[in-house]
Design a protein around this motif. Structure first.
Motif, PDB file in Angstrom:
ATOM      1  N   LEU A 139       0.816  -1.205   0.000  1.00  0.00           N
ATOM      2  CA  LEU A 139       0.000   0.000   0.000  1.00  0.00           C
ATOM      3  C   LEU A 139       0.856   1.264   0.000  1.00  0.00           C
ATOM      4  N   GLU A 140       2.015   1.225   0.661  1.00  0.00           N
ATOM      5  CA  GLU A 140       2.906   2.377   0.645  1.00  0.00           C
ATOM      6  C   GLU A 140       3.416   2.670  -0.757  1.00  0.00           C
ATOM      7  N   ARG A 141       3.674   1.620  -1.537  1.00  0.00           N
ATOM      8  CA  ARG A 141       4.101   1.833  -2.924  1.00  0.00           C
ATOM      9  C   ARG A 141       2.998   2.497  -3.746  1.00  0.00           C
ATOM     10  N   MET A 142       1.753   2.351  -3.283  1.00  0.00           N
ATOM     11  CA  MET A 142       0.615   2.960  -3.980  1.00  0.00           C
ATOM     12  C   MET A 142       0.199   4.280  -3.347  1.00  0.00           C
ATOM     13  N   GLY A 143       0.987   4.760  -2.386  1.00  0.00           N
ATOM     14  CA  GLY A 143       0.712   6.050  -1.778  1.00  0.00           C
ATOM     15  C   GLY A 143      -0.230   6.020  -0.601  1.00  0.00           C
ATOM     16  N   VAL A 144      -0.494   4.836  -0.022  1.00  0.00           N
ATOM     17  CA  VAL A 144      -1.389   4.717   1.122  1.00  0.00           C
ATOM     18  C   VAL A 144      -0.574   4.300   2.337  1.00  0.00           C
ATOM     19  N   ASN A 145      -0.711   5.049   3.448  1.00  0.00           N
ATOM     20  CA  ASN A 145       0.035   4.761   4.670  1.00  0.00           C
ATOM     21  C   ASN A 145      -0.928   4.248   5.741  1.00  0.00           C
ATOM     22  N   ILE A 146      -0.746   2.973   6.138  1.00  0.00           N
ATOM     23  CA  ILE A 146      -1.607   2.406   7.183  1.00  0.00           C
ATOM     24  C   ILE A 146      -0.801   2.011   8.417  1.00  0.00           C
ATOM     25  N   ARG A 147       0.462   2.422   8.474  1.00  0.00           N
ATOM     26  CA  ARG A 147       1.306   2.022   9.604  1.00  0.00           C
ATOM     27  C   ARG A 147       0.831   2.624  10.919  1.00  0.00           C
ATOM     28  N   ALA A 148       0.155   3.768  10.859  1.00  0.00           N
ATOM     29  CA  ALA A 148      -0.324   4.401  12.078  1.00  0.00           C
ATOM     30  C   ALA A 148      -1.581   3.730  12.615  1.00  0.00           C
ATOM     31  N   SER A 149      -2.200   2.883  11.808  1.00  0.00           N
ATOM     32  CA  SER A 149      -3.433   2.226  12.249  1.00  0.00           C
ATOM     33  C   SER A 149      -3.107   1.103  13.220  1.00  0.00           C
ATOM     34  N   THR A 150      -3.868   1.011  14.284  1.00  0.00           N
ATOM     35  CA  THR A 150      -3.636  -0.031  15.300  1.00  0.00           C
ATOM     36  C   THR A 150      -4.673  -1.142  15.241  1.00  0.00           C
ATOM     37  N   SER A 151      -5.662  -1.004  14.351  1.00  0.00           N
ATOM     38  CA  SER A 151      -6.751  -1.985  14.302  1.00  0.00           C
ATOM     39  C   SER A 151      -6.757  -2.786  13.010  1.00  0.00           C
ATOM     40  N   THR A 152      -5.644  -2.756  12.279  1.00  0.00           N
ATOM     41  CA  THR A 152      -5.597  -3.482  11.010  1.00  0.00           C
ATOM     42  C   THR A 152      -5.509  -4.982  11.262  1.00  0.00           C
ATOM     43  N   ASP A 153      -6.485  -5.703  10.753  1.00  0.00           N
ATOM     44  CA  ASP A 153      -6.495  -7.164  10.884  1.00  0.00           C
ATOM     45  C   ASP A 153      -6.986  -7.754   9.569  1.00  0.00           C
ATOM     46  N   PRO A 154      -6.094  -7.940   8.623  1.00  0.00           N
ATOM     47  CA  PRO A 154      -6.494  -8.350   7.268  1.00  0.00           C
ATOM     48  C   PRO A 154      -6.917  -9.821   7.193  1.00  0.00           C
ATOM     49  N   ALA A 155      -8.105 -10.120   7.683  1.00  0.00           N
ATOM     50  CA  ALA A 155      -8.563 -11.513   7.683  1.00  0.00           C
ATOM     51  C   ALA A 155      -8.937 -12.020   6.300  1.00  0.00           C
ATOM     52  N   ASN A 156      -8.992 -11.108   5.340  1.00  0.00           N
ATOM     53  CA  ASN A 156      -9.319 -11.531   3.982  1.00  0.00           C
ATOM     54  C   ASN A 156      -8.094 -11.547   3.069  1.00  0.00           C
ATOM     55  N   ILE A 157      -6.912 -11.588   3.680  1.00  0.00           N
ATOM     56  CA  ILE A 157      -5.649 -11.605   2.930  1.00  0.00           C
ATOM     57  C   ILE A 157      -4.780 -12.753   3.433  1.00  0.00           C
ATOM     58  N   ALA A 158      -4.069 -13.397   2.521  1.00  0.00           N
ATOM     59  CA  ALA A 158      -3.177 -14.496   2.893  1.00  0.00           C
ATOM     60  C   ALA A 158      -1.846 -14.362   2.158  1.00  0.00           C
ATOM     61  N   ALA A 159      -0.765 -14.592   2.888  1.00  0.00           N
ATOM     62  CA  ALA A 159       0.565 -14.644   2.270  1.00  0.00           C
ATOM     63  C   ALA A 159       0.749 -16.008   1.612  1.00  0.00           C
ATOM     64  N   VAL A 160       1.269 -16.013   0.404  1.00  0.00           N
ATOM     65  CA  VAL A 160       1.386 -17.264  -0.351  1.00  0.00           C
ATOM     66  C   VAL A 160       2.722 -17.346  -1.072  1.00  0.00           C
ATOM     67  N   MET A 161       3.131 -18.572  -1.353  1.00  0.00           N
ATOM     68  CA  MET A 161       4.237 -18.833  -2.263  1.00  0.00           C
ATOM     69  C   MET A 161       3.646 -19.280  -3.587  1.00  0.00           C
ATOM     70  N   VAL A 162       4.208 -18.770  -4.664  1.00  0.00           N
ATOM     71  CA  VAL A 162       3.713 -19.070  -6.010  1.00  0.00           C
ATOM     72  C   VAL A 162       4.809 -19.804  -6.767  1.00  0.00           C
ATOM     73  N   THR A 163       4.481 -20.959  -7.318  1.00  0.00           N
ATOM     74  CA  THR A 163       5.456 -21.750  -8.062  1.00  0.00           C
ATOM     75  C   THR A 163       4.943 -22.032  -9.470  1.00  0.00           C
ATOM     76  N   ALA A 164       5.874 -22.219 -10.387  1.00  0.00           N
ATOM     77  CA  ALA A 164       5.527 -22.511 -11.780  1.00  0.00           C
ATOM     78  C   ALA A 164       6.694 -23.230 -12.436  1.00  0.00           C
ATOM     79  N   THR A 165       6.429 -23.822 -13.571  1.00  0.00           N
ATOM     80  CA  THR A 165       7.456 -24.511 -14.353  1.00  0.00           C
ATOM     81  C   THR A 165       7.553 -23.868 -15.726  1.00  0.00           C
ATOM     82  N   LEU A 166       8.751 -23.397 -16.052  1.00  0.00           N
ATOM     83  CA  LEU A 166       8.991 -22.784 -17.357  1.00  0.00           C
ATOM     84  C   LEU A 166       9.439 -23.867 -18.332  1.00  0.00           C
ATOM     85  N   PRO A 167       8.623 -24.183 -19.337  1.00  0.00           N
ATOM     86  CA  PRO A 167       8.985 -25.271 -20.254  1.00  0.00           C
ATOM     87  C   PRO A 167      10.131 -24.871 -21.182  1.00  0.00           C
TER      88      PRO A 167
END
Length: 242
Positions: free
Chosen positions: A63-91
């Motif tokens: 969000l900071e790269r997009m110009g939005v600063n949420i670091r001051a927020s104390t109630s952020t709980d992104p329950a609809n977001i998940a960190a993931v690893m993405v894998t693929a095979t390049l033929p």
């Protein structure tokens, strides 16, 4: 008795295989890609901040790269977001602008990736370069449901897939027609098979161009008539019977 005599005198029956079915050319191979990103749009089944702090850190950085600063927020709980690893095979011989499938796997405590959307994800090779970029809606092969007194899980809802979900941005340079030597790798190493492959190639070329180096490798020197046209040589060799 006459029929038995004919069968006994017929000699052994030989079975042959095409070279392409028992060996592969070295250098013509797939390459593994990997990346890290976020899946958004989950219906409350994403990561919790307490157990997956990297999810909140990644969200803040994005969000900071997009110009939005949420670091001051104390109630952020992104329950609809998940960190993931993405894998693929390049033929092999994949071209810029082509599409490949990607697999998405949760690395936090998300319960399900159902309904999620993968954000733009650079996919890197072993050399650290970006070879593809993935994004899109995640399709999963399992589900999880729970009520007041019961819970059921089928399949793995924390792993998903996006068909043709990544665009190839960089090609792996492999100038096949400039090679002067080729190597074949046997799928099942065997001295006799390696020798017979070399003999079949030499009989076809009419000169000693192929040599077995070990039970798993046959080296081929590109003959003069196929210089600059290695593809034609490979096409002919693949069809030879051993």
């Amino acid at each position: 008795l006459r029929l038995l005599g004919l069968l006994l005198g017929a000699g052994p029956v030989g079975a042959t295989s095409r070279i392409k079915d028992i060996a592969d050319f070295e250098g013509i191979r797939e390459n593994m890609l990997i990346g890290y990103s976020l899946v958004v749009g989950l219906n409350g089944t994403g990561d919790t901040v307490r157990n997956s702090p990297m999810t909140l850190q990644s969200l803040q950085a994005m969000l900071e790269r997009m110009g939005v600063n949420i670091r001051a927020s104390t109630s952020t709980d992104p329950a609809n977001i998940a960190a993931v690893m993405v894998t693929a095979t390049l033929p092999p011989f994949a071209r810029q602008g082509g599409h490949i499938d990607v697999t998405i796997s949760a690395i936090g405590d998300a319960k399900s990736l159902q309904g999620g959307v993968l954000l733009v994800t650079p996919l890197l090779g072993a050399d650290g370069n970006v070879y593809a970029v993935g994004q899109g809606s995640v399709a999963i092969g399992g589900f999880a449901a729970e009520g007041e007194a019961a819970k059921i899980v089928r399949g793995v809802p924390t792993v998903g897939r996006i068909a043709n979900g990544a665009i190839i941005e960089r090609e792996i340079e492999f100038t096949l027609n400039r090679l002067s030597q080729l190597r074949m790798a046997l799928r099942n190493p065997d001295f006799t098979t390696a020798k017979r492959i070399a003999m079949a190639i030499n009989d076809f070329i009419g000169a000693p161009t192929a040599e077995p180096l070990d039970p798993a490798t046959v080296e081929i020197t590109v003959p003069q008539q196929f210089k600059g046209n290695v593809v034609a040589l490979l096409t002919e060799i693949e069809q030879l019977q051993v």
